[in-house]
Design an enzyme around this catalytic site. Structure first.
Site, short mmCIF file in Angstrom:
data_model
loop_
_atom_site.label_atom_id
_atom_site.label_comp_id
_atom_site.label_asym_id
_atom_site.label_seq_id
_atom_site.Cartn_x
_atom_site.Cartn_y
_atom_site.Cartn_z
N ASP A 12 0.79 -1.25 0.00
CA ASP A 12 0.00 0.00 0.00
C ASP A 12 0.82 1.30 0.00
OD1 ASP A 12 -1.98 -1.88 0.22
OD2 ASP A 12 -2.72 -1.24 2.18
N ASP A 50 -4.68 -0.71 -1.71
CA ASP A 50 -5.96 -0.51 -1.04
C ASP A 50 -6.91 0.09 -2.08
OD1 ASP A 50 -6.81 -1.14 1.54
OD2 ASP A 50 -6.83 0.95 2.18
N HIS A 52 -10.93 0.98 -2.42
CA HIS A 52 -12.25 1.01 -1.79
C HIS A 52 -13.30 1.69 -2.68
CE1 HIS A 52 -10.55 -0.35 1.92
NE2 HIS A 52 -9.88 0.75 2.18
N HIS A 56 -17.57 2.65 1.30
CA HIS A 56 -17.01 1.50 2.02
C HIS A 56 -17.38 1.56 3.50
CE1 HIS A 56 -14.01 -1.41 3.53
NE2 HIS A 56 -14.24 -1.97 2.36
N HIS A 85 -10.58 7.05 2.12
CA HIS A 85 -9.24 6.99 1.55
C HIS A 85 -9.19 5.91 0.47
CE1 HIS A 85 -9.24 3.80 4.59
NE2 HIS A 85 -8.32 3.18 3.85
N LYS A 110 -7.16 -4.87 -2.72
CA LYS A 110 -7.88 -5.38 -1.55
C LYS A 110 -8.78 -4.29 -1.00
CE LYS A 110 -3.92 -4.37 1.44
NZ LYS A 110 -4.54 -3.35 2.29
N CYS A 155 -1.79 -2.80 7.89
CA CYS A 155 -1.80 -3.70 6.72
C CYS A 155 -0.52 -4.53 6.61
CB CYS A 155 -2.04 -2.89 5.46
SG CYS A 155 -3.71 -2.17 5.43
#
Length: 202
Positions: A12, A50, A52, A56, A85, A110, A155
């Protein structure tokens, strides 16, 4: 050069986790030169991202009366609420422009399921829904993983712990990570990683 059974997992390194981003990790961009150099030393490199949707469930804005960094209970367990984010397609979700992405063998996204967060590169936060990364690595003959990136206490730690639990040999290079350290989360993450058999190195 690392052995043919080793992979570098870069977690990330995205604009929103670097200075100026929506969920900035202090010094998050400082680790990029070392990560870029490390990529040249491993036969396999995987980047995680990451990713989203706008609505989310981990975003505090989705829960009336809550603020970022509070913890609520979700069906899969405790969930820290975050500022919005890494919304897919946004500048914040993009990799930091100084991160070398060309050497990556695989980019795995993810956190794209709106109802569940995903800290780990291997599982959603229910610890059951797989991302498929383990299968990819095993088919490549990988047994040893080195983790770097953001954030060390979320993470990176969750990914390293999951990797160790499913049978990989795991080390984390702390000098190539940065942490949020939310309410003692860094110390807790280090303890949990050591307990899982993760080697913490500089």
């Amino acid at each position: 050069m690392s052995g043919e059974t080793e992979a570098l997992i870069v977690i990330d390194v995205q604009n929103d986790f670097c200075p100026g981003g929506a969920l900035a990790v202090t010094g998050g961009d400082e680790i990029i030169p070392r990560i870029n150099a490390l990529m040249q030393e491993f036969p396999v490199t995987v980047l995680t991202q990451d990713w989203h949707p706008e609505e989310h469930s981990s975003f505090a804005a989705m829960h009336d009366g809550t603020s970022p960094f509070e913890t609520i209970e979700m069906p899969y367990g405790p969930q820290t609420l975050w500022p919005a984010h890494c919304v897919w397609g946004s500048k914040g979700a993009a990799f930091h422009p100084r991160l070398a992405i060309d050497p990556a063998d695989l980019i795995i996204r993810k956190g794209f399921r709106p109802e569940i967060d995903s800290y780990s590169a291997f599982f959603e936060n229910d610890h059951a829904t797989s991302t498929g990364l383990a299968g990819y690595l095993r088919e490549r003959g990988i047994t040893d993983l080195t983790f770097v990136g953001l954030a060390l206490d979320f993470c990176v730690a969750w990914s390293a712990i999951d990797a160790a639990k499913i049978g990989f040999n795991v080390r984390v290079l702390e000098g190539a990570c940065r942490a949020i350290d939310l309410n003692g989360s860094l110390a807790a993450a280090r303890d949990a990683m050591r307990a899982a058999g993760v080697v913490l190195a500089a």
